[in-house]
Every structure is written in structure tokens, then in C-alpha cells.
Design a protein around this motif. Structure first.
Motif, PDB file in Angstrom:
ATOM      1  N   GLY A 260      24.983   8.562  62.936  1.00  0.00           N
ATOM      2  CA  GLY A 260      25.124   8.842  64.358  1.00  0.00           C
ATOM      3  C   GLY A 260      24.574   7.732  65.236  1.00  0.00           C
ATOM      4  O   GLY A 260      25.167   7.377  66.261  1.00  0.00           O
ATOM      5  N   TYR A 261      23.446   7.138  64.839  1.00  0.00           N
ATOM      6  CA  TYR A 261      22.836   6.097  65.660  1.00  0.00           C
ATOM      7  C   TYR A 261      23.629   4.798  65.638  1.00  0.00           C
ATOM      8  O   TYR A 261      23.407   3.927  66.480  1.00  0.00           O
ATOM      9  N   ASN A 262      24.547   4.648  64.690  1.00  0.00           N
ATOM     10  CA  ASN A 262      25.410   3.464  64.678  1.00  0.00           C
ATOM     11  C   ASN A 262      26.733   3.696  65.396  1.00  0.00           C
ATOM     12  O   ASN A 262      27.264   2.786  66.023  1.00  0.00           O
TER      13      ASN A 262
ATOM     14  N   PHE B  82      30.553  14.170  62.044  1.00  0.00           N
ATOM     15  CA  PHE B  82      30.107  15.210  62.957  1.00  0.00           C
ATOM     16  C   PHE B  82      31.182  16.278  63.174  1.00  0.00           C
ATOM     17  O   PHE B  82      30.893  17.344  63.711  1.00  0.00           O
ATOM     18  N   GLN B  83      32.395  16.012  62.748  1.00  0.00           N
ATOM     19  CA  GLN B  83      33.475  16.984  62.868  1.00  0.00           C
ATOM     20  C   GLN B  83      33.614  17.840  61.614  1.00  0.00           C
ATOM     21  O   GLN B  83      34.503  18.676  61.531  1.00  0.00           O
TER      22      GLN B  83
ATOM     23  N   PHE C 138      30.575  13.236  71.860  1.00  0.00           N
ATOM     24  CA  PHE C 138      29.135  13.455  71.778  1.00  0.00           C
ATOM     25  C   PHE C 138      28.531  13.847  73.122  1.00  0.00           C
ATOM     26  O   PHE C 138      27.809  14.845  73.229  1.00  0.00           O
ATOM     27  N   ASP C 139      28.802  13.066  74.154  1.00  0.00           N
ATOM     28  CA  ASP C 139      28.186  13.305  75.461  1.00  0.00           C
ATOM     29  C   ASP C 139      28.583  14.660  76.041  1.00  0.00           C
ATOM     30  O   ASP C 139      27.752  15.376  76.613  1.00  0.00           O
TER      31      ASP C 139
ATOM     32  N   CYS D 183      31.069  12.215  53.889  1.00  0.00           N
ATOM     33  CA  CYS D 183      32.146  12.053  54.875  1.00  0.00           C
ATOM     34  C   CYS D 183      33.313  11.275  54.269  1.00  0.00           C
ATOM     35  O   CYS D 183      34.477  11.675  54.398  1.00  0.00           O
ATOM     36  N   ALA D 184      33.008  10.176  53.601  1.00  0.00           N
ATOM     37  CA  ALA D 184      34.060   9.360  52.981  1.00  0.00           C
ATOM     38  C   ALA D 184      34.826  10.167  51.943  1.00  0.00           C
ATOM     39  O   ALA D 184      36.064  10.144  51.888  1.00  0.00           O
TER      40      ALA D 184
END
Length: 345
Positions: free
Chosen positions: A200-202, A227-228, A169-170, A256-257
Motif C-alpha cells: 500500500g505504501y508503494n 486491496f480489492q 483509496f482516498d 495477490c499475484a
């Protein structure tokens, strides 16, 4: 009208999904962006002290980040209300009501920069939302706002491309802000592959998730997440689980799952959810039931401000040990089967 073109953005909630867009948008309009500091124990404590106990951890964190910006002397703080991202596709009530929450619990001298995005409302689109924001600073030129919107999409799209290609992310955010798109070389293989399911926030707030990516890397585990994946892959995951889209961030969980359940290289699935999150509890129940159909081991980790790191690590280690044993047994079984074939031949 606000004259000072400085805007504070809390590093919480939708920051992890949409900040690249906001960076491009506000920068193109000539704003200086001030971010809150990384989440700390104080951030969580400050936020928790102002809301009722039952409030979910992400909201407590968000409130703490707003307080952090105020303590840094930021006068204009951006807190939008993202009601709906598409017709009949909604965010949870807490995200929708963030401006009202902040206005009522934080009694300080600052300007709440708010606007409402509701695509379920007829004839209401993104440019109207952006115009509502810009007009608070006396910016009403439609061409300027449209150009800033385009600049925002460029940064966001570059960020998405790098995330989908495996950058963390960074690093992806740093490159996107600099106007660069860097595709990383293929990483070394790990003994185990897991899918990390969560918002994302978790999963990207290192204090909230207890730096789970680093911990899994140290256990020789490769991590995959929403995110991928492309939007098409997430939609395919929803279809695989026969799920209907209702929540705005449902792709990050159910979609996603569903995608990774079908991926043979994934050895197990970890869900990371916040205690007290209503939408997540519904999505998680659906994910649990469908996991059995795909024979994927599943670990659910629930977070709140009292979650202890020792117990968190212990559960991670036990789960990964089980995945190692399963994979080792599978490899031995495949080898034995091959030996039998060769012997008969």
C-alpha cells in the motif's frame, strides 16, 4: 504521563493498511489526530538526509513524514513497532525497528508514542498493545480501551468493504471516517486489465508511485490490486503459487499475484517495488518464475528517490502497447477460428 490528547500519525508505511483502525481507535478515546502532509520531494529529501544511502525508499519517506509532523508543531508522534501479526509471521526488520530508528536519528523535542505488537510472543495480543499505547496518556480503563478497539474495527472493516468493491483509496477512507459505506456503481470497461502488485505504501503514495493509477487510466487501462481482494482470495493466491507465508505483507505481493495469475480477465501484471527491499526481492523472484506458468506478461518497476518520471512512463507505455497488441491478436485469432467453424457448418 502525557496530558495533551493530540497525536500525530505519519502518512507513510503502515498508514495505508491500518490508518482506518487507528482513526476509529484514537477518535473514540477523544484524541485529535494530526496527519503529516502528502509526500513531496522535500519529504523524501529530508528523510534521506538522515539515514544511510542503502536504506529503502519507504523508510526514507517515513522519516520525512515524522520530520513534517515535528515542523507542524506536533508533540506526540505515533510510531509503533509491529513485530509480528500472527505466530511466526514477521514484518521486515526496518518496520520492526522504526521506533529505535526515529529515536536515534531525529534529535528534536517530541514524544515518541511507541508500543510493540508481537503476536509471536506468548500471551501477547492486540488489546495488550493498545493498552500500552493508551497508558502513555493516563488511560487505563480496560472497558474504554476495548470500546475504542471495537470502534477501530468498525472503521477498518467499512474501509475494507469499500476498497474490495472498487472505490479508490482516498474516497474509501473519507467515507469510512464519516461512518458511511458506499458501494460504487460498476465502472466502464477498459481495453486492457492489469494487476498492480505492491504494498500500500508503494502504490497509494502518489509521489512515490508517480500517480500510476492516473497514468494507467489515461492509457485506457483498468487496474486491480490486493486491496480489492478478500483474505480468502489472497490465501488462495498463496496456495496457487505453493508459497509459504513468512512475511506479514506477503499477501499483498505473492498472494495477490497468485490470485490474478489465475484470473482470465487480467491481461498483464505490474509489480511495483522499492529498490533495496530484501523481502520484496525474494517475493518478486518467486512471482517472476510462476508468471511463466500462467503465461502472463510481467513488468517490474523499481522505485527509489532518483527514479525519473520520463523513463517510468516510457516503460509503462511500452508494456501497455504490448498488451494491446497481444489482446488484438488474440481477438483476431478467435474470430478467424469462429469463421472457420461457421464456414465448415
Amino acid at each position: 504521563m502525557i496530558k495533551e490528547k493530540i497525536i500525530g500519525i505519519p502518512k507513510a508505511m503502515l498508514y495505508y493498511s491500518y490508518f482506518p483502525f487507528w482513526y476509529g481507535f484514537f477518535t473514540d478515546l477523544g484524541f485529535e489526530i494530526v496527519l503529516s502532509d502528502n509526500t513531496t520531494k522535500k519529504t523524501i529529501s529530508d528523510g534521506a538526509s538522515l539515514v544511510v544511502t542503502e536504506t529503502c525508499l519507504p523508510i526514507k519517506v517515513f522519516v520525512g513524514h515524522v520530520i513534517n509532523l515535528i515542523e507542524k508543531g506536533v508533540k506526540n508522534i505515533f510510531v509503533p513497532s509491529v513485530q509480528s501479526i500472527a505466530p511466526k509471521i514477521y514484518n521486515c526488520s526496518k518496520i520492526r525497528g522504526l521506533p529505535d530508528l526515529i529515536r536515534n536519528i531525529i534529535k528534536a523535542d517530541f514524544n515518541l508514542i511507541e508500543a510493540t505488537l508481537d503476536k509471536s510472543e506468548k500471551d501477547r495480543n492486540l488489546i495488550d498493545f493498545l493498552t500500552e499505547i493508551a497508558q502513555q496518556f493516563g488511560i487505563s480503563d480496560v472497558n474504554l480501551i476495548k470500546n475504542a478497539q471495537k470502534a477501530g474495527f468498525v472503521v477498518q472493516n467499512n474501509f475494507n468493504v469499500m476498497m474490495q468493491n472498487g472505490l479508490d483509496f482516498d474516497e474509501a477512507l473519507k467515507n469510512a471516517k464519516s461512518g458511511r459505506v458506499i458501494i460504487s456503481a460498476k465502472k466502464d470497461e477498459k481495453a486492457i486489465n492489469v494487476a498492480l502488485i505492491g504494498h500500500g505504501y508503494n502504490i497509494y503514495d502518489k509521489r512515490v508511485c508517480m500517480d500510476i493509477f492516473k497514468k494507467l487510466d489515461e492509457m485506457d487501462v483498468r487496474v486491480y490490486n490486493a486491496f480489492q481482494l478478500t483474505q480468502e482470495q489472497l490465501k488462495g493466491g498463496m496456495n496457487a503459487l505453493n508459497a509459504s507465508l513468512y512475511w506479514a505483507n506477503q499477501y499483498e505481493m505473492t498472494g495477490c499475484a497468485g490470485h490474478y495469475f489465475q484470473d482470465e480477465k487480467i491481461d498483464g501484471v505490474i509489480t511495483l517495488t522499492a529498490f533495496g527491499c530484501g523481502p520484496d526481492s525474494l517475493m518478486l523472484e518467486d512471482i517472476r518464475r510462476k508468471a511463466k506458468n500462467y503465461n502472463k506478461p510481467l513488468l517490474n518497476l523499481t522505485l527509489d528517490e532518483h527514479t525519473g518520471e520520463a523513463g517510468f512512463i516510457t516503460r509503462l507505455e511500452a508494456f501497455c502497447d504490448m498488451l494491446y497488441r497481444n489482446k488484438r491478436a488474440k481477438i483476431i485469432k478467435q474470430k478467424q477460428k469462429m469463421d472457420e467453424i461457421l464456414t465448415r457448418g
